[in-house]
Design a protein around this motif. Structure first.
Motif, PDB file in Angstrom:
ATOM      1  N   LYS A 197     -15.848  36.011 -38.044  1.00  0.00           N
ATOM      2  CA  LYS A 197     -16.716  35.734 -37.124  1.00  0.00           C
ATOM      3  C   LYS A 197     -17.666  34.852 -37.305  1.00  0.00           C
ATOM      4  CE  LYS A 197     -16.683  40.792 -35.849  1.00  0.00           C
ATOM      5  NZ  LYS A 197     -17.347  42.038 -35.767  1.00  0.00           N
ATOM      6  N   THR A 198     -17.862  34.170 -38.527  1.00  0.00           N
ATOM      7  CA  THR A 198     -18.973  33.166 -38.857  1.00  0.00           C
ATOM      8  C   THR A 198     -18.516  32.096 -39.673  1.00  0.00           C
ATOM      9  OG1 THR A 198     -19.518  34.410 -40.839  1.00  0.00           O
ATOM     10  CG2 THR A 198     -20.674  35.118 -39.031  1.00  0.00           C
ATOM     11  N   LYS A 199     -17.152  32.004 -39.681  1.00  0.00           N
ATOM     12  CA  LYS A 199     -16.900  30.925 -40.803  1.00  0.00           C
ATOM     13  C   LYS A 199     -17.014  29.441 -40.177  1.00  0.00           C
ATOM     14  CE  LYS A 199     -11.901  31.231 -39.377  1.00  0.00           C
ATOM     15  NZ  LYS A 199     -10.595  31.347 -39.799  1.00  0.00           N
ATOM     16  N   LEU A 200     -17.077  29.111 -39.080  1.00  0.00           N
ATOM     17  CA  LEU A 200     -17.085  28.034 -38.407  1.00  0.00           C
ATOM     18  C   LEU A 200     -18.786  27.470 -38.405  1.00  0.00           C
ATOM     19  CD1 LEU A 200     -14.573  28.215 -35.379  1.00  0.00           C
ATOM     20  CD2 LEU A 200     -14.221  27.051 -37.784  1.00  0.00           C
ATOM     21  N   PHE A 253     -27.531  27.558 -34.292  1.00  0.00           N
ATOM     22  CA  PHE A 253     -26.970  28.660 -35.188  1.00  0.00           C
ATOM     23  C   PHE A 253     -27.521  29.929 -34.879  1.00  0.00           C
ATOM     24  CE2 PHE A 253     -26.884  24.610 -37.840  1.00  0.00           C
ATOM     25  CZ  PHE A 253     -25.475  24.587 -37.675  1.00  0.00           C
ATOM     26  N   LEU A 254     -26.524  30.703 -34.672  1.00  0.00           N
ATOM     27  CA  LEU A 254     -27.052  32.282 -34.232  1.00  0.00           C
ATOM     28  C   LEU A 254     -26.546  33.274 -35.109  1.00  0.00           C
ATOM     29  CD1 LEU A 254     -25.650  31.987 -30.386  1.00  0.00           C
ATOM     30  CD2 LEU A 254     -28.121  31.950 -31.330  1.00  0.00           C
ATOM     31  N   SER A 255     -27.084  34.450 -35.067  1.00  0.00           N
ATOM     32  CA  SER A 255     -26.682  35.482 -36.057  1.00  0.00           C
ATOM     33  C   SER A 255     -25.639  36.390 -35.095  1.00  0.00           C
ATOM     34  CB  SER A 255     -27.774  36.571 -36.284  1.00  0.00           C
ATOM     35  OG  SER A 255     -28.363  36.969 -35.025  1.00  0.00           O
ATOM     36  N   LEU A 256     -24.896  37.236 -35.699  1.00  0.00           N
ATOM     37  CA  LEU A 256     -24.046  38.284 -34.919  1.00  0.00           C
ATOM     38  C   LEU A 256     -24.922  38.996 -33.874  1.00  0.00           C
ATOM     39  CD1 LEU A 256     -21.684  39.497 -37.624  1.00  0.00           C
ATOM     40  CD2 LEU A 256     -21.137  37.604 -36.133  1.00  0.00           C
ATOM     41  N   MET A 270     -30.720  32.109 -36.089  1.00  0.00           N
ATOM     42  CA  MET A 270     -30.570  32.623 -37.418  1.00  0.00           C
ATOM     43  C   MET A 270     -31.981  32.313 -38.178  1.00  0.00           C
ATOM     44  SD  MET A 270     -27.227  31.554 -39.092  1.00  0.00           S
ATOM     45  CE  MET A 270     -27.483  32.279 -40.844  1.00  0.00           C
ATOM     46  N   THR A 271     -32.481  33.424 -38.963  1.00  0.00           N
ATOM     47  CA  THR A 271     -33.760  33.070 -39.753  1.00  0.00           C
ATOM     48  C   THR A 271     -33.680  32.346 -40.875  1.00  0.00           C
ATOM     49  OG1 THR A 271     -33.402  35.242 -41.015  1.00  0.00           O
ATOM     50  CG2 THR A 271     -34.581  35.446 -38.746  1.00  0.00           C
ATOM     51  N   THR A 272     -34.681  31.879 -41.432  1.00  0.00           N
ATOM     52  CA  THR A 272     -34.601  31.157 -42.925  1.00  0.00           C
ATOM     53  C   THR A 272     -33.946  31.879 -43.853  1.00  0.00           C
ATOM     54  OG1 THR A 272     -37.098  31.435 -43.171  1.00  0.00           O
ATOM     55  CG2 THR A 272     -36.492  29.654 -42.283  1.00  0.00           C
ATOM     56  N   ARG A 273     -34.419  33.065 -43.677  1.00  0.00           N
ATOM     57  CA  ARG A 273     -33.889  34.076 -44.797  1.00  0.00           C
ATOM     58  C   ARG A 273     -32.331  34.464 -44.759  1.00  0.00           C
ATOM     59  NH1 ARG A 273     -36.015  40.546 -45.848  1.00  0.00           N
ATOM     60  NH2 ARG A 273     -34.591  40.739 -47.861  1.00  0.00           N
ATOM     61  N   ALA A 274     -31.924  34.335 -43.491  1.00  0.00           N
ATOM     62  CA  ALA A 274     -30.343  34.559 -43.204  1.00  0.00           C
ATOM     63  C   ALA A 274     -29.622  33.317 -43.722  1.00  0.00           C
ATOM     64  CB  ALA A 274     -30.077  34.863 -42.013  1.00  0.00           C
ATOM     65  N   ILE A 275     -30.148  32.263 -43.466  1.00  0.00           N
ATOM     66  CA  ILE A 275     -29.606  31.193 -43.782  1.00  0.00           C
ATOM     67  C   ILE A 275     -29.643  30.714 -45.498  1.00  0.00           C
ATOM     68  CG2 ILE A 275     -29.583  28.377 -43.743  1.00  0.00           C
ATOM     69  CD1 ILE A 275     -30.947  28.915 -40.757  1.00  0.00           C
ATOM     70  N   ARG A 276     -30.793  31.086 -45.883  1.00  0.00           N
ATOM     71  CA  ARG A 276     -30.838  31.023 -47.575  1.00  0.00           C
ATOM     72  C   ARG A 276     -29.732  32.008 -48.159  1.00  0.00           C
ATOM     73  NH1 ARG A 276     -35.752  32.507 -47.850  1.00  0.00           N
ATOM     74  NH2 ARG A 276     -36.661  30.431 -48.023  1.00  0.00           N
ATOM     75  N   ASN A 277     -29.633  33.221 -47.458  1.00  0.00           N
ATOM     76  CA  ASN A 277     -28.756  34.145 -48.077  1.00  0.00           C
ATOM     77  C   ASN A 277     -27.264  33.603 -47.986  1.00  0.00           C
ATOM     78  OD1 ASN A 277     -30.586  35.956 -48.864  1.00  0.00           O
ATOM     79  ND2 ASN A 277     -30.460  37.191 -47.368  1.00  0.00           N
TER      80      ASN A 277
END
Length: 405
Positions: free
Chosen positions: A232-235, A314-317, A322-329
């Motif tokens: 769901k997120t590879k692209l 860039f969106l989360s599910l 997306m938060t900076t924390r989610a991008i960092r992870n």
């Protein structure tokens, strides 16, 4: 009569009073929720609303700290507001508040029980030795109690240097405005910062970047349950990684990107850098392909999103920015695959910034061009990445002799 007799019974009296107390809490909670009105932005600047809202959050934090500090620092607040970047203003204020709490808790310089009651006379008692003890002894390691947990805080020289800088700015300002009688900053102990060696810079090599992008495409390194999320997120993930390794963007710069940031007809996109600098960046073919692929084939249509998130790139599910924390992870997850380590030990987005710098210099671009692209304040920062290029030159010259011994 029956109702009166029941209500007078101790058991029912307790139940009624408990219900009344619960109702009171509910009403207070509802009142609080009602007062938490939705933020509306009347934006006449060129900045997108999401950046204006984010900056407003930082300003609110600054104002909260300013309310706690002594009134004689009011002009210092104005100076910070007009003289330094917003994030620096928050950092300086936090450090000053922490120092003032130290004066109350750990010294006999002031008799104030609250920071706001610290006086000018108290500050005139402070010497360079006070600051040196605060930074050298107290800040290097201290305990913070929270409920039944005691957290040990340990700072390295870089963190101590930041606190020293905050207090230096404060005391120089107070001396300049004749609030304190002496400029004590000359007596502050120096703090040695470790010199960063080029070989110690963590980054991915060019072939490792290719392996990382292959890992995004294939998903073969993930478990079956992880693959459901990856599908769901590879692209999105690939677009994020390509932007990082192409432009060396800072984490905050990437997190703030919007659909409206991009103008594909003109081949450029807009970013907002430190100190509010607005920059137009050219889009290369690779970035255009991966971003369009994500937007057209994976990203939720803007018509289905709420007003706050419909422009977010860039969106989360959960269809939130997306938060900076989610991008960092996310970055740690994919770099860990290449490095053969755990997700916790994967590289941060800043290491991809270093990857972009080193790769560009290895491709033959000048350090001044790379400095401009990455927004380095000083070219010496860029030169650290250029040291790898020097090693390549040394090997070439060493193996290219005209005269044989």
């Amino acid at each position: 009569m029956l109702l009166i007799s029941l209500c007078s019974h101790p058991c029912y009296t307790y139940i009624i009073s408990s219900l009344y107390f619960m109702l009171l809490i509910y009403i207070q909670g509802a009142d609080t929720m009602a007062r938490q009105t939705k933020i509306s932005v009347h934006n006449k600047s060129d900045k997108p609303d999401n950046i204006v809202i984010k900056q407003n959050h930082i300003i609110e934090k600054c104002l909260e700290i300013e309310k706690q500090l002594p009134p004689f620092m009011r002009d210092f607040f104005t100076y910070l507001k007009n003289g330094v970047a917003l994030s620096t203003r928050l950092a300086y204020l936090s450090d000053v508040l922490f120092f003032c709490k130290y004066l109350i808790k750990e010294t006999d310089i002031t008799s104030a029980e609250e920071v706001i009651h610290i006086t000018v006379d108290d500050f005139n008692k402070i010497t360079a030795k006070t600051i040196n003890r605060f930074i050298g002894d107290y800040c290097s390691r201290y305990a913070v109690e929270s409920y039944d947990v005691v957290k040990i805080m340990e700072n390295d020289n870089r963190a101590l240097g930041r606190k020293k800088s905050s207090l230096s700015v404060l005391f120089k300002f107070l001396y300049r405005d004749e609030i304190v009688k002496e400029n004590i900053t000359d007596g502050f102990n120096p703090i040695r910062l470790p010199k960063q060696e080029p070989d110690a810079i963590k980054r991915l090599e060019i072939d490792e970047v290719a392996l990382m992008l292959d890992a995004v495409d294939s998903g073969e390194h993930f478990t079956e349950s992880e693959k459901k999320y990856w599908e769901k997120t590879k692209l999105r993930d690939k677009a994020i990684l390509v932007l990082f390794v192409t432009y060396g963007l800072r984490l905050s710069e990437l997190e703030q990107l919007n659909l409206s940031s991009f103008n594909f007809n003109r081949g450029e996109f807009r970013i907002y850098r430190k100190r509010g600098k607005e920059v137009l960046m050219p889009i290369n073919k690779t970035c255009e392909i991966v971003i369009k692929d994500y937007v057209e084939n994976e990203r939720t249509s803007s018509e289905l999103l709420d007003d706050e998130n419909k422009d977010a790139l860039f969106l989360s599910l959960q269809n939130k920015r997306m938060t900076t924390r989610a991008i960092r992870n996310l970055v740690k997850k994919y770099t860990a695959i290449v490095l053969g380590t755990t997700k916790e030990n994967g590289y941060s987005p800043h290491k991809l910034r270093a990857t972009a710098a080193t790769s560009l210099i290895q491709q033959g671009f000048s350090i001044y061009d790379v400095q401009n692209l990455l927004d380095h304040d000083n070219v010496t920062t860029t030169q650290l990445y250029a040291a790898h290029k020097k090693n390549v030159k040394r090997e070439i010259v060493k193996n290219f002799e005209w005269i044989e011994e």
